[in-house]
Design a protein around this motif. Structure first.
Motif, short mmCIF file in Angstrom:
data_model
loop_
_atom_site.label_atom_id
_atom_site.label_comp_id
_atom_site.label_asym_id
_atom_site.label_seq_id
_atom_site.Cartn_x
_atom_site.Cartn_y
_atom_site.Cartn_z
N ALA A 61 30.02 30.80 34.48
CA ALA A 61 28.56 30.68 34.51
C ALA A 61 28.11 30.15 35.87
CB ALA A 61 28.08 29.78 33.39
N LEU A 62 28.81 29.16 36.39
CA LEU A 62 28.50 28.62 37.71
C LEU A 62 28.74 29.67 38.80
CD1 LEU A 62 30.09 25.11 37.24
CD2 LEU A 62 27.68 25.53 37.72
N LEU A 63 29.86 30.37 38.70
CA LEU A 63 30.17 31.41 39.68
C LEU A 63 29.10 32.49 39.67
CD1 LEU A 63 32.08 32.70 41.74
CD2 LEU A 63 33.33 33.72 39.83
N LEU A 64 28.69 32.94 38.50
CA LEU A 64 27.68 33.98 38.40
C LEU A 64 26.34 33.52 38.97
CD1 LEU A 64 28.58 35.29 34.84
CD2 LEU A 64 28.60 36.68 36.93
N SER A 65 26.02 32.24 38.75
CA SER A 65 24.75 31.75 39.30
C SER A 65 24.78 31.73 40.82
CB SER A 65 24.44 30.35 38.74
OG SER A 65 25.42 29.40 39.13
N LEU A 66 25.91 31.36 41.40
CA LEU A 66 26.03 31.38 42.86
C LEU A 66 26.02 32.81 43.39
CD1 LEU A 66 28.72 28.57 43.33
CD2 LEU A 66 26.29 28.44 43.88
N LYS A 72 26.69 32.73 50.91
CA LYS A 72 27.51 33.27 51.99
C LYS A 72 28.46 32.19 52.52
CE LYS A 72 25.25 37.28 52.39
NZ LYS A 72 24.23 37.09 51.34
N PRO A 73 29.57 32.62 53.12
CA PRO A 73 30.47 31.65 53.76
C PRO A 73 29.71 30.80 54.79
CG PRO A 73 31.54 33.77 53.60
CD PRO A 73 30.11 33.99 53.18
N GLY A 74 29.95 29.51 54.75
CA GLY A 74 29.28 28.61 55.68
C GLY A 74 28.02 27.98 55.14
N ASP A 75 27.46 28.54 54.06
CA ASP A 75 26.30 27.91 53.43
C ASP A 75 26.69 26.54 52.89
OD1 ASP A 75 24.76 30.13 53.94
OD2 ASP A 75 24.85 30.92 51.89
N GLU A 76 25.75 25.62 52.86
CA GLU A 76 25.99 24.29 52.32
C GLU A 76 25.23 24.11 51.01
OE1 GLU A 76 25.04 21.40 55.30
OE2 GLU A 76 26.67 22.02 56.64
N ILE A 77 25.93 23.55 50.04
CA ILE A 77 25.32 23.31 48.73
C ILE A 77 25.61 21.88 48.31
CG2 ILE A 77 25.26 24.00 46.31
CD1 ILE A 77 26.24 26.79 47.33
N ILE A 78 24.59 21.16 47.95
CA ILE A 78 24.71 19.74 47.58
C ILE A 78 25.17 19.63 46.14
CG2 ILE A 78 23.30 17.70 47.11
CD1 ILE A 78 21.70 18.48 49.67
N CYS A 79 26.08 18.69 45.90
CA CYS A 79 26.60 18.48 44.54
C CYS A 79 27.08 17.02 44.42
CB CYS A 79 27.74 19.45 44.23
SG CYS A 79 29.14 19.35 45.36
N PRO A 80 27.28 16.53 43.20
CA PRO A 80 27.67 15.13 43.01
C PRO A 80 29.12 14.86 43.37
CG PRO A 80 27.54 16.24 40.90
CD PRO A 80 27.04 17.22 41.91
N ALA A 81 29.38 13.62 43.80
CA ALA A 81 30.73 13.20 44.18
C ALA A 81 31.57 12.82 42.98
CB ALA A 81 30.65 12.02 45.15
N PHE A 82 30.92 12.56 41.85
CA PHE A 82 31.65 12.16 40.64
C PHE A 82 31.32 13.13 39.53
CE2 PHE A 82 32.07 9.67 36.68
CZ PHE A 82 33.39 9.25 36.81
N SER A 83 32.29 13.97 39.18
CA SER A 83 32.08 14.99 38.16
C SER A 83 33.40 15.73 37.96
CB SER A 83 30.99 15.97 38.60
OG SER A 83 30.80 16.99 37.64
#
Length: 365
Positions: A61-66, A72-83
């Motif tokens: 589901a996460l892969l499909l949403s992305l 694209k390669p090199g894009d930055e995506i913010i996510c939590p450090a604890f998960s």
């Protein structure tokens, strides 16, 4: 004592589940059977979202949403450090860069006050995990995203059924995802997941991506994956969804009882009035975590550490992080959290047994 007693749950609904499974076997509609569409309708109705799209796992589901957002390669995506690693690993899988943000000590979710300092010209979006059954602070997160022209995905793998200011998990961002892994509050008998969106065009794209990018038979508009949910899993989930609210009520009563008994012994989870939790995990904090875990194990009480290594310290991300960057709350949680037994059919006696063992440990420590 089992951490999550799936056998007890199966026996409670055995007749209906067995009948649902047998009906699929009888029809031999193992792929794209009618139960898929029926489940999608029921999930959409439950969450209040226009489109629910079943798929093969919460990770897919996460892969499909992305994929839908054309990362694209090199894009930055913010996510939590604890998960759990799924959200960050799918970013890396796409050769994009996970940009880690520390979490809040109050709810273990991404600390929205620390997001803006991580935004650069390469930032495309934010994946906010609703951890342990409690939604992240999406009002603030969505506001930051709108300000900077970013999208937001909710990783609601543990929070299907939770709410935030009266709206359900899955209906808090443009795209939400969840997991139906067997131990989730709503779980199937294998892997399964779903995506949620109110954007009809995005929904159609995700549906195509889920089936090898196929627009119609043998006509492929996109490069996609085989991300379909098995019809058997959909049939099982439809049975369990009927009892889901009852099980959530049991989880909430169990959490309240845990907190009442344990509040003077350990740091118990906090839920603000504007939120409800699915209590996918009931997770305490204590500096005596390892000793307590071992003591519970000696009494045949299962407990789990979610998660012993913060994501920025995982070897898999060694090329994505600055080794000098600090994540103090993630570090602290990794050393102090312990999840106690909880599920939709747990009894007060079982809660009291676990809490009693914890009391005994601290009394004789």
């Amino acid at each position: 004592m089992e951490f999550c007693d799936l056998k007890k749950q199966y026996l409670a609904y055995k007749k209906e589940i067995d009948s649902a499974i047998q009906s699929i076997i009888n029809s031999s509609s193992f792929i794209n059977g009618s139960e898929i569409n029926l489940l999608e309708e029921e999930l959409a109705n439950y969450t209040g979202v226009k489109n629910a799209i079943c798929c093969s796992s919460g990770t897919d589901a996460l892969l499909l949403s992305l994929m839908a957002y054309d990362i694209k390669p090199g894009d930055e995506i913010i996510c939590p450090a604890f998960s759990y690693i799924a959200s960050a690993s799918m970013i890396s899988f796409y050769k994009a860069k996970p940009v880690f943000v520390d979490v809040s000590l109050s709810d273990f979710n991404i600390d929205a006050s620390k997001i803006e300092e991580k935004i650069t010209s390469k930032t495309k979006g934010i994946i906010a995990v609703s951890l342990f059954g409690q939604c992240a602070n999406f009002a603030e997160i969505n506001s930051i995203a709108k300000k900077h022209g970013l999208w937001v995905i909710e990783d609601g793998a543990q929070s299907f059924g939770a709410s935030y200011f009266g709206k359900f998990s899955g209906n808090l961002t443009e795209v939400g995802t969840t997991s139906f892994f067997p131990a989730k509050p709503l779980g199937c008998y294998g892997d399964g997941g779903a995506l949620f969106t109110n954007d009809d065009e995005l929904a159609e794209k995700i549906k195509m991506l889920r089936g090898h990018g196929q627009e119609k038979r043998y006509a492929h508009k996109y490069i996609g994956i085989n991300g379909r949910m098995d019809t058997l899993q959909a049939a099982i989930l439809r049975v369990k969804l009927k009892y889901f609210n009852e099980e959530l009520a049991v989880r909430n009563r169990a959490a309240k009882l845990y907190s009442h008994i344990l509040k003077s012994l350990v740091e118990t989870p906090q839920i603000i009035p504007e939120k409800t939790s699915t209590w996918a995990q009931y997770t305490i904090r204590t500096k005596n975590r390892d000793g307590l875990k071992n003591a519970l194990q000696k009494q045949n009480i299962s407990s789990i550490v979610h998660y012993p290594i913060p994501l920025p310290k995982q070897e898999a991300f060694k090329n994505d992080i600055d080794p000098t960057e600090k994540f103090p709350i993630a570090d602290e949680l990794s050393e102090t959290v312990l999840s106690l037994p909880i599920h939709g059919l747990i009894t007060e006696k079982e809660i009291e047994t676990v809490a009693g063992a914890i009391k005994t440990y601290f009394t004789h420590e």
